[in-house]
Design a protein around this motif. Structure first.
Motif, short mmCIF file in Angstrom:
data_model
loop_
_atom_site.label_atom_id
_atom_site.label_comp_id
_atom_site.label_asym_id
_atom_site.label_seq_id
_atom_site.Cartn_x
_atom_site.Cartn_y
_atom_site.Cartn_z
N ALA A 111 0.84 -1.19 0.00
CA ALA A 111 0.00 0.00 0.00
C ALA A 111 0.87 1.24 0.00
CB ALA A 111 -0.91 0.01 1.22
N GLU A 117 -0.49 -0.67 -4.57
CA GLU A 117 -1.87 -0.19 -4.53
C GLU A 117 -1.87 1.21 -3.96
OE1 GLU A 117 -4.90 -2.73 -3.06
OE2 GLU A 117 -4.10 -4.54 -4.03
N PHE A 159 -3.25 4.76 -2.33
CA PHE A 159 -4.22 5.32 -1.39
C PHE A 159 -3.91 6.82 -1.26
CE2 PHE A 159 -3.97 0.87 -0.45
CZ PHE A 159 -5.26 0.49 -0.06
N SER A 161 -6.52 6.17 5.15
CA SER A 161 -5.99 5.29 4.12
C SER A 161 -5.43 4.01 4.73
CB SER A 161 -4.91 6.01 3.32
OG SER A 161 -5.44 7.09 2.59
N ALA A 172 -6.44 0.22 3.84
CA ALA A 172 -5.47 -0.82 3.47
C ALA A 172 -5.62 -2.04 4.39
CB ALA A 172 -4.05 -0.27 3.57
N ILE A 181 -3.93 -5.71 3.41
CA ILE A 181 -2.55 -5.36 3.04
C ILE A 181 -1.74 -5.15 4.31
CG2 ILE A 181 -1.09 -3.74 1.78
CD1 ILE A 181 -3.49 -3.09 0.02
#
Length: 431
Positions: free
Chosen positions: A38, A83, A85, A97, A101, A106
């Motif tokens: 993340a 990924e 955020f 965020s 996640a 994550i």
């Protein structure tokens, strides 16, 4: 070309870039489930350009790992995937965020563009790991450089891959102290923990290394809120300062140097981040020989390995506006991949605790740059360089920055041992 056609072409190019990045991160069919990372960063608002620069760097780093088969584990190879955020540049949004996640399962978190956000994440992740030992998380920090984060606030679950502010000030001071003509300096920074730390250390080091230099200005300004820096630039010029020292980044740096040029300030800028994100173009000819920056690496580091590394990045991201490559972020992903593989080779479960145990031992080399993690405080030890702005094509300036026609010539190279500093961390380890 008509306005409609330009918009259509821009949309097509943007769509192509998004598709390329998405495709580059897609797991290869022969690989196992992806290992997700993340990235919590400001991707909208006044500092969005810094967040997008991070994303490009992390994507490129994971592409390199995935191109060689991904992370090699006994049960098969697994790709790395980033990924996104959007923290909107706010600590509260960064925590939101983090929760998102967590909900996605994550466990590897990375962030950097704000020491305030990093501090909040360190505390939140530590609390989460105490509450939920079966879902522990790891925090990899690539840019938040408030020294306290690996000193008084050091935490087992946090690893910093950038040199902290005191290390960067020391590198700049190794050049500044030799400028015997310098007699007056203006200190200015962003009003939060990082900016305060930079000015505090600058005062300390000036007092010990250049007591003959007078500090004629010392002020902080709101972070990412000032639209017009002309009043600040006017005060700098009126003070008679021969130089400015600042840790400003993003638009706060670009607008400051642009305003300084507009008011006719002719002094030098000693900066943390003056080598990109619009600052060289904003200063233009007025910055030649006067804008000095410190970094873990510059495109004009004079080695064949460095040149090949930079050329590879530019081939991947040919748009001059995308030109801001960070060696430390590449080394961070390499360190992570190494730690995961070592944990797997030892027969350990691939979780945050076992990855952290191996990450403490990380030692990686890329493009001639070697760095290691210091286990006692989780502060990465790497080279630092100081460079000065000059025209592209001048000796030592083969590459420019962001298509501006200006680049940075390396004038000081510090080995990891020279850049290293003692710490005040009392690491509490789990179990």
């Amino acid at each position: 070309m008509s306005s409609l056609r330009r918009r259509s072409l821009a949309a097509l190019l943007l769509g192509g870039l998004v598709t390329t990045l998405a495709t580059a991160q897609a797991p290869a069919p022969a690989m196992g489930a992806p290992i997700r990372i993340a990235m919590i960063e400001g991707l909208s608002g006044p500092i969005a350009n810094t967040g997008e620069a991070v994303f490009r760097n992390l994507v490129w780093a994971t592409e390199r790992v995935n191109a060689r088969g991904g992370v090699k584990l006994p049960g098969g190879h697994r790709p790395l995937v980033i990924e996104r955020f959007d923290s909107k540049g706010q600590a509260e949004e960064a925590l939101s965020s983090l929760r998102a996640a967590t909900d996605r399962g994550i466990t590897l978190i990375t962030q950097g563009n704000s020491s305030a956000a990093a501090s909040a994440l360190i505390e939140a992740i530590a609390k989460h790991n105490e509450r939920e030992p079966a879902r522990q998380m790891l925090f990899l920090n690539y840019s938040a450089v408030d020294p306290v984060l690996t000193n008084e606030k050091c935490n087992y679950w946090h690893f910093r891959f950038d040199a902290h502010a005191d290390m960067r000030v020391s590198a700049l001071m190794s050049v500044l102290r030799e400028d015997k003509a310098l007699k007056s300096i203006y200190l200015i920074g962003q009003d939060y923990s990082f900016g305060q730390a930079v000015l505090r250390e600058a005062r300390t080091q000036l007092a010990t290394q250049r007591p003959d230099v007078t500090i004629v200005g010392d002020e902080l300004h709101p972070m990412a809120r000032v639209k017009d820096f002309l009043p600040y630039a006017s005060k700098i010029k009126a003070s008679g300062a021969q130089a400015v020292l600042t840790g400003n980044w993003g638009n706060d740096l670009t607008l400051l140097v642009k305003a300084a040029r507009e008011v006719g300030f002719e002094g030098s800028f000693y900066t943390f981040y003056g080598n990109a994100l619009g600052a060289p173009a904003a200063m233009g000819e007025a910055g030649i020989g006067k804008v000095i920056a410190v970094a873990d690496w510059f495109p004009n580091v004079p080695t064949p390995e460095s040149e090949a590394f930079y050329q590879s990045f530019r081939q991947r991201f040919p748009n001059p506006a995308d030109d801001y490559v960070h060696m430390r972020m590449q080394l961070m992903i390499e360190s992570l991949a190494q730690a995961i593989e070592r944990a797997g080779a030892a027969g350990a479960e691939i979780n945050a605790a076992n990855i952290a145990a191996q990450l403490e031992k990380a030692e990686v080399t890329l493009a001639g740059q070697t760095a290691r993690m210091r286990a006692s405080d989780h502060q990465f030890q790497q080279r630092l360089a100081v460079a000065v702005m000059d025209r592209q094509g001048a000796p030592g300036v083969k590459f420019d920055v962001e298509g501006s026609g200006y680049g940075f010539r390396v004038i000081r190279n510090l080995t990891p041992q020279q850049a290293e500093q003692p710490h005040r961390c009392n690491m509490i380890r789990p179990g």
